[in-house]
Design a protein around this motif. Structure first.
Motif, short mmCIF file in Angstrom:
data_model
loop_
_atom_site.label_atom_id
_atom_site.label_comp_id
_atom_site.label_asym_id
_atom_site.label_seq_id
_atom_site.Cartn_x
_atom_site.Cartn_y
_atom_site.Cartn_z
N SER A 37 0.85 -0.91 0.43
CA SER A 37 -0.11 0.29 -0.22
C SER A 37 0.77 1.13 0.10
O SER A 37 1.58 1.75 0.74
CB SER A 37 -1.36 -0.29 1.51
OG SER A 37 -1.57 1.23 1.39
N ILE A 38 0.76 1.96 -1.13
CA ILE A 38 1.36 3.41 -1.01
C ILE A 38 0.11 4.16 -0.42
O ILE A 38 -0.88 4.85 -1.32
CB ILE A 38 2.32 3.47 -2.34
CG1 ILE A 38 3.28 2.75 -2.50
CG2 ILE A 38 2.69 4.90 -2.54
CD1 ILE A 38 3.21 2.40 -4.01
N GLN A 60 -3.20 3.69 -2.28
CA GLN A 60 -3.27 2.37 -3.15
C GLN A 60 -2.46 1.67 -3.14
O GLN A 60 -0.98 1.48 -2.93
CB GLN A 60 -3.11 3.89 -4.10
CG GLN A 60 -3.58 4.83 -4.74
CD GLN A 60 -2.40 5.97 -5.38
OE1 GLN A 60 -2.24 5.45 -7.00
NE2 GLN A 60 -2.29 7.18 -4.95
N LEU A 101 -0.68 -1.74 -4.49
CA LEU A 101 0.17 -3.09 -6.65
C LEU A 101 0.56 -3.82 -5.55
O LEU A 101 1.17 -4.21 -4.49
CB LEU A 101 1.20 -1.23 -6.50
CG LEU A 101 0.90 -0.27 -7.35
CD1 LEU A 101 0.20 0.61 -5.83
CD2 LEU A 101 2.14 0.58 -7.89
N VAL A 135 7.48 1.83 -9.20
CA VAL A 135 6.51 1.84 -9.92
C VAL A 135 6.10 2.05 -11.05
O VAL A 135 6.73 3.33 -11.07
CB VAL A 135 5.39 2.00 -8.03
CG1 VAL A 135 5.90 1.61 -7.15
CG2 VAL A 135 5.48 3.19 -7.46
N SER A 149 3.70 4.33 -13.04
CA SER A 149 3.35 5.21 -12.45
C SER A 149 2.03 5.74 -13.55
O SER A 149 2.49 5.91 -14.73
CB SER A 149 4.53 6.09 -11.79
OG SER A 149 4.82 7.19 -13.39
N PHE A 193 0.28 3.55 -10.17
CA PHE A 193 0.66 4.41 -8.98
C PHE A 193 -0.01 5.57 -9.09
O PHE A 193 1.24 6.02 -10.19
CB PHE A 193 1.80 4.27 -7.98
CG PHE A 193 1.81 5.24 -7.26
CD1 PHE A 193 2.64 6.05 -7.40
CD2 PHE A 193 1.08 5.63 -5.83
CE1 PHE A 193 2.60 6.97 -5.87
CE2 PHE A 193 0.80 6.66 -5.11
CZ PHE A 193 2.21 7.04 -4.61
N ASP A 194 -0.85 6.56 -8.61
CA ASP A 194 -0.99 8.08 -9.84
C ASP A 194 -0.84 8.98 -7.54
O ASP A 194 -1.10 9.24 -7.04
CB ASP A 194 -2.34 8.24 -9.44
CG ASP A 194 -3.32 9.83 -9.86
OD1 ASP A 194 -3.53 10.12 -10.74
OD2 ASP A 194 -1.56 10.62 -9.82
N SER A 203 -1.77 10.88 -4.07
CA SER A 203 -1.74 11.19 -2.62
C SER A 203 -1.23 11.90 -2.13
O SER A 203 -1.23 13.06 -1.52
CB SER A 203 -0.38 9.64 -2.72
OG SER A 203 0.03 9.75 -1.29
N TRP A 225 2.31 12.77 -0.10
CA TRP A 225 3.16 12.13 -1.61
C TRP A 225 3.88 13.97 -1.53
O TRP A 225 3.34 15.25 -1.06
CB TRP A 225 2.42 12.01 -2.50
CG TRP A 225 3.29 12.54 -4.31
CD1 TRP A 225 3.71 13.55 -5.03
CD2 TRP A 225 4.40 11.11 -4.37
NE1 TRP A 225 4.42 13.12 -5.89
CE2 TRP A 225 5.41 11.42 -5.36
CE3 TRP A 225 4.52 10.00 -3.60
CZ2 TRP A 225 6.02 11.18 -6.13
CZ3 TRP A 225 6.16 9.45 -4.77
CH2 TRP A 225 6.19 10.01 -5.63
#
Ligand SMILES: O=C(CNCc1ccccc1)Nc1scc(-c2ccccc2)c1C(=O)NCc1ccccc1
Length: 325
Positions: free
Chosen positions: A22-23, A26, A28, A41, A43, A57-58, A62, A65
């Motif tokens: 989990s980021i 999100q 993955l 990742v 992106s 990943f967007d 986030s 981020w």
């Protein structure tokens, strides 16, 4: 905050194992790779053609981020695959282990091997941070950042043959192995979990003592060994031969493969012969043991690691532990 995460084989050959990461919410599927040290990742910064089929990943979605302006990364693996891009930090959670300020390397370009491997949405490096590729300042691995918050500074790999296994962070779960753990010292000068094997035996043959400079690499599928070992092994497989068109040793898929015993100190790690029938290739089957020529050292990849319970001990004197299971 110890953690445990499932490692699922991506195909019928256990060619790689993927774990949910989990980021900042999100999720993955990433390949945990003890042979490299970048967390990168797929992106939204990739060309759409390269994003196709992958979980993306967007960073714009986030909250946590933080872009690292001017930071870049660029990694090339021994098989000439690779990726590159830009960098930011975010909150990364694996099982119950959460880390803030983790460098997440955003791909702006990936090689064709990654584009076509649609199950794989990036890598989580677990080698030493000394070989992280981020410039102008190299970044710490997930394990390095997590260490202070773990019960003990370790992670373990319990990969399985044709079945899901686990990576555990912070604890050594004694239910996952049998007998004693054998520890061996690690040399970190190349940035890998590098150790010296003590020899080998083929099938029921006698053990041959020899020092084998090797790395424990969850990101490499097969076992790559010195030619002396590889020829001794395939001499015991009827119909086996080196097939330059396939780039390695192949044999009739009906062959019975002997076990391969690899010594670690006085411990004898047994790789079942059936693990060494890697996959059909052409009219034959491709071996899970191949030559290390051109690599510079041996690689104990997934074909080996899935036969063992492996402890990656990141204490001030790093070491590797192996046990049967
Ligand atoms: O690079 C790694 C660990 N990462 C493996 C990986 C994961 C996802 C995608 C691509 C690669 N391990 C190491 S240490 C040293 C090598 C090497 C291998 C062959 C020649 C020169 C160096 C490799 C490596 O490339 N492993 C992957 C691999 C792919 C194909 C054949 C052999 C090994």
């Amino acid at each position: 905050n110890d953690g445990s995460v499932t490692a699922t084989p991506v195909d019928a050959y256990d060619s790689e194992y993927l774990c949910p990461v989990s980021i900042d919410g999100q999720i993955l599927a990433l390949e945990f790779d003890s042979g490299s040290s970048d967390l990168w990742v797929f992106s939204t910064s990739l060309p759409l053609s390269q994003q196709k089929g992958h979980v993306i990943f967007d960073p714009s979605k986030s909250k946590n981020w933080k872009a690292l302006s001017g930071y870049t990364w660029n990694i090339t693996y021994g098989d000439k695959s690779g990726a590159s891009g830009t960098v930011g930090t975010d909150v990364v959670t694996v099982g119950g282990t959460s880390v803030s300020g983790q460098a997440v390397e955003i791909a702006t370009q990936v090689s064709s091997q990654f584009v076509s491997d649609t199950a794989n949405n990036g890598l989580l490096g677990l080698a030493f941070s000394s070989i992280n590729t981020v410039k102008p300042q190299k970044q710490k691995t997930f394990f390095d950042l997590a260490k202070p918050s773990l019960s003990s500074p370790v992670f373990t790999a319990d990969l399985k043959h044709h079945a899901p296994g686990t990576y555990d962070f912070g604890t050594i779960n004694s239910a996952k192995y049998t007998g004693a753990i054998t520890y061996t010292n690690v040399v970190t000068s190349k940035g890998f979990w590098e150790f010296t094997g003590s020899g080998y035996a083929v099938g029921n043959g006698s053990f041959v003592s020899s020092s084998i400079d090797a790395i424990a690499d969850t990101g490499t599928t097969l076992i790559y060994l010195p030619d002396a070992v590889v020829t001794a092994y395939y001499q015991q497989v009827s119909g086996a031969s080196y097939d330059s068109s396939q780039g390695g040793y192949t044999f009739p898929c009906s062959a019975t493969l002997p076990n391969l015993t690899l010594g670690i100190g006085s411990y004898r790690a047994v790789v079942p012969g059936q693990y060494i029938n890697y996959s059909p290739r052409g009219s034959k089957c491709f071996g899970g043991v191949q030559s290390n020529t051109g690599i510079g050292f041996s690689i104990y990849g997934d074909v080996f690691l899935k036969s063992q319970f492996v402890i990656f001990d990141g204490s001030s004197t790093p070491r590797l532990g192996f046990a049967s299971k």
